[in-house]
Design a protein around this motif. Sequence first.
Motif, PDB file in Angstrom:
ATOM      1  N   LEU A  62       0.304  11.908  -6.629  1.00 37.31           N
ATOM      2  CA  LEU A  62       0.213  13.035  -5.693  1.00 37.31           C
ATOM      3  C   LEU A  62      -1.140  13.722  -5.852  1.00 37.31           C
ATOM      4  O   LEU A  62      -1.442  14.281  -6.907  1.00 37.31           O
ATOM      5  CB  LEU A  62       1.353  14.021  -5.949  1.00 37.31           C
ATOM      6  CG  LEU A  62       1.531  15.136  -4.920  1.00 37.31           C
ATOM      7  CD1 LEU A  62       1.879  14.557  -3.552  1.00 37.31           C
ATOM      8  CD2 LEU A  62       2.616  16.121  -5.379  1.00 37.31           C
ATOM      9  N   LEU A  63      -1.943  13.678  -4.811  1.00 40.29           N
ATOM     10  CA  LEU A  63      -3.272  14.295  -4.847  1.00 40.29           C
ATOM     11  C   LEU A  63      -3.266  15.678  -4.212  1.00 40.29           C
ATOM     12  O   LEU A  63      -4.051  16.548  -4.581  1.00 40.29           O
ATOM     13  CB  LEU A  63      -4.276  13.399  -4.109  1.00 40.29           C
ATOM     14  CG  LEU A  63      -4.415  11.959  -4.624  1.00 40.29           C
ATOM     15  CD1 LEU A  63      -5.408  11.189  -3.772  1.00 40.29           C
ATOM     16  CD2 LEU A  63      -4.834  11.942  -6.086  1.00 40.29           C
TER      17      LEU A  63
ATOM     18  N   GLN B 169      -0.713  14.362   0.460  1.00 42.26           N
ATOM     19  CA  GLN B 169      -1.690  13.278   0.257  1.00 42.26           C
ATOM     20  C   GLN B 169      -1.337  12.500  -1.006  1.00 42.26           C
ATOM     21  O   GLN B 169      -1.197  13.074  -2.083  1.00 42.26           O
ATOM     22  CB  GLN B 169      -3.103  13.843   0.154  1.00 42.26           C
ATOM     23  CG  GLN B 169      -4.200  12.803   0.311  1.00 42.26           C
ATOM     24  CD  GLN B 169      -5.579  13.448   0.339  1.00 42.26           C
ATOM     25  OE1 GLN B 169      -5.969  14.125  -0.604  1.00 42.26           O
ATOM     26  NE2 GLN B 169      -6.300  13.246   1.430  1.00 42.26           N
ATOM     27  N   VAL B 170      -1.199  11.150  -0.858  1.00 43.34           N
ATOM     28  CA  VAL B 170      -0.742  10.317  -1.971  1.00 43.34           C
ATOM     29  C   VAL B 170      -1.676   9.119  -2.155  1.00 43.34           C
ATOM     30  O   VAL B 170      -2.080   8.480  -1.176  1.00 43.34           O
ATOM     31  CB  VAL B 170       0.695   9.805  -1.716  1.00 43.34           C
ATOM     32  CG1 VAL B 170       1.159   8.900  -2.861  1.00 43.34           C
ATOM     33  CG2 VAL B 170       1.657  10.964  -1.530  1.00 43.34           C
TER      34      VAL B 170
ATOM     35  N   GLN C 264      -5.596  -0.251  -3.851  1.00 44.12           N
ATOM     36  CA  GLN C 264      -5.181   1.146  -3.746  1.00 44.12           C
ATOM     37  C   GLN C 264      -5.734   1.779  -2.480  1.00 44.12           C
ATOM     38  O   GLN C 264      -6.751   1.353  -1.944  1.00 44.12           O
ATOM     39  CB  GLN C 264      -5.622   1.930  -4.976  1.00 44.12           C
ATOM     40  CG  GLN C 264      -7.116   1.894  -5.235  1.00 44.12           C
ATOM     41  CD  GLN C 264      -7.477   2.529  -6.571  1.00 44.12           C
ATOM     42  OE1 GLN C 264      -6.709   2.498  -7.516  1.00 44.12           O
ATOM     43  NE2 GLN C 264      -8.653   3.134  -6.638  1.00 44.12           N
ATOM     44  N   ARG C 265      -5.030   2.805  -2.031  1.00 48.55           N
ATOM     45  CA  ARG C 265      -5.440   3.500  -0.810  1.00 48.55           C
ATOM     46  C   ARG C 265      -4.840   4.906  -0.814  1.00 48.55           C
ATOM     47  O   ARG C 265      -3.712   5.101  -1.274  1.00 48.55           O
ATOM     48  CB  ARG C 265      -4.962   2.717   0.418  1.00 48.55           C
ATOM     49  CG  ARG C 265      -5.405   3.300   1.750  1.00 48.55           C
ATOM     50  CD  ARG C 265      -5.040   2.356   2.885  1.00 48.55           C
ATOM     51  NE  ARG C 265      -5.766   1.087   2.765  1.00 48.55           N
ATOM     52  CZ  ARG C 265      -5.539   0.030   3.547  1.00 48.55           C
ATOM     53  NH1 ARG C 265      -4.608   0.089   4.478  1.00 48.55           N
ATOM     54  NH2 ARG C 265      -6.243  -1.076   3.385  1.00 48.55           N
ATOM     55  N   VAL C 266      -5.586   5.853  -0.302  1.00 47.75           N
ATOM     56  CA  VAL C 266      -5.089   7.229  -0.161  1.00 47.75           C
ATOM     57  C   VAL C 266      -4.546   7.392   1.250  1.00 47.75           C
ATOM     58  O   VAL C 266      -5.221   7.053   2.229  1.00 47.75           O
ATOM     59  CB  VAL C 266      -6.212   8.251  -0.418  1.00 47.75           C
ATOM     60  CG1 VAL C 266      -5.702   9.670  -0.164  1.00 47.75           C
ATOM     61  CG2 VAL C 266      -6.735   8.122  -1.847  1.00 47.75           C
TER      62      VAL C 266
ATOM     63  N   PRO D 169       4.931  17.492   3.364  1.00 42.84           N
ATOM     64  CA  PRO D 169       4.671  17.691   1.940  1.00 42.84           C
ATOM     65  C   PRO D 169       5.773  17.092   1.082  1.00 42.84           C
ATOM     66  O   PRO D 169       6.950  17.092   1.453  1.00 42.84           O
ATOM     67  CB  PRO D 169       4.626  19.220   1.798  1.00 42.84           C
ATOM     68  CG  PRO D 169       4.215  19.703   3.152  1.00 42.84           C
ATOM     69  CD  PRO D 169       4.876  18.769   4.118  1.00 42.84           C
ATOM     70  N   VAL D 170       5.385  16.542  -0.071  1.00 38.68           N
ATOM     71  CA  VAL D 170       6.338  15.922  -0.985  1.00 38.68           C
ATOM     72  C   VAL D 170       6.092  16.446  -2.395  1.00 38.68           C
ATOM     73  O   VAL D 170       4.954  16.760  -2.771  1.00 38.68           O
ATOM     74  CB  VAL D 170       6.200  14.381  -0.938  1.00 38.68           C
ATOM     75  CG1 VAL D 170       4.813  13.943  -1.383  1.00 38.68           C
ATOM     76  CG2 VAL D 170       7.265  13.701  -1.789  1.00 38.68           C
ATOM     77  N   THR D 171       7.134  16.573  -3.165  1.00 39.79           N
ATOM     78  CA  THR D 171       7.013  17.078  -4.538  1.00 39.79           C
ATOM     79  C   THR D 171       6.831  15.922  -5.519  1.00 39.79           C
ATOM     80  O   THR D 171       7.123  14.770  -5.208  1.00 39.79           O
ATOM     81  CB  THR D 171       8.267  17.880  -4.933  1.00 39.79           C
ATOM     82  OG1 THR D 171       9.395  16.987  -4.953  1.00 39.79           O
ATOM     83  CG2 THR D 171       8.517  19.024  -3.944  1.00 39.79           C
TER      84      THR D 171
END
Length: 337
Positions: A140-141, A145-146, A159-161, A167-169
């Motif tokens: 979690l950035l 955004q992950v 990898q990829r953003v 929103p996620v916790t």
Amino acid sequence: MSEPRRLEVLRAIVEDYVHSREPVGSKALVERHQLGVSSATIRNDMAVLEEEGLIVAPHTSAGRIPTDKGYRLFVDQLSDLKPLSSAERRAIQNLLEGAEDIDDVLDRTVRLLAQLTNQVAVVQYPHLGNAKVRHIEFVLLAPAQVLVVLISTTGRVEQRVITVPSPVTEPALHELRQHFLQGLAGTTLTRITSHLADCLATVPVQLRGTAGALGRCLEQLAGINREDRMVMAGTANLARATGDFPLTIGPILEALEEQVVMLRLLSEMEQDARGVSVRIGSENPYGSLSEASVVATGYGPDASAMVGILGPTRMDYPNTMAAVRAVARYLSRVLNE
């Protein structure tokens, strides 16, 4: 002429010519090698070798050099390959084990192999057909955004953003990571798409939007195709060997740069009982490589990707074959860890 002595004379000519780059005469053979016969006898043996197309006189020289056929017989007569020195083995182990990911591993591999052999080193990226999911990570950035990370059994890291729909916790993201790992770990990359549907169907309703975005990203990362790509190093070694190419090294450099011909050749090479494959000069079916030799072997879980070297036919075949085989074994070991 006895068959064993003929092979000894051919071996001596190959070794001397590889070392000196000068045509080899009978007098030099008698002086440098314990052949147990006179110079006149060696001249007779060389005449027979020449008749059989194993050696040839360049221009009007009194000496002889091996032909592609002569190199082939020499290579086929190598009963075993001597192991690398302990210093060389330590150098390989230390360099490869310090790598961070598959790109770094392969880059270090070709640079090392080029240094060991003074030739051009090439390595194919591992084939993905049998590669499986080893690990998945979600970082979690920002609230929506992950960073999605996919690691395969070949050691490849993609990898990829991405931005998720809402929103996620951290706990929810951890739950999704465990869910995807449980459903996809051990799955071949080529079958991720079919398994994703089952994974998404059992995700809690409130997380399905985020899970769908993560799943699509994993599918894209699994589909990035590197099978038709290779890494190389040591082209300067080829440039320094221009005297070994009667015409020009231009076509060889072009074949390396474009990669298609080289990759096709590597895919066609089959290993012998010693665990290596050698194509010498005219044995290469592609005209651009008809003045070069290629020594290669497979590496990785299924040994389907190749690592090897390309250089002139005037090559130290025993040491080159041993180096290629040793580096491939260390490379496989690193990727399997």
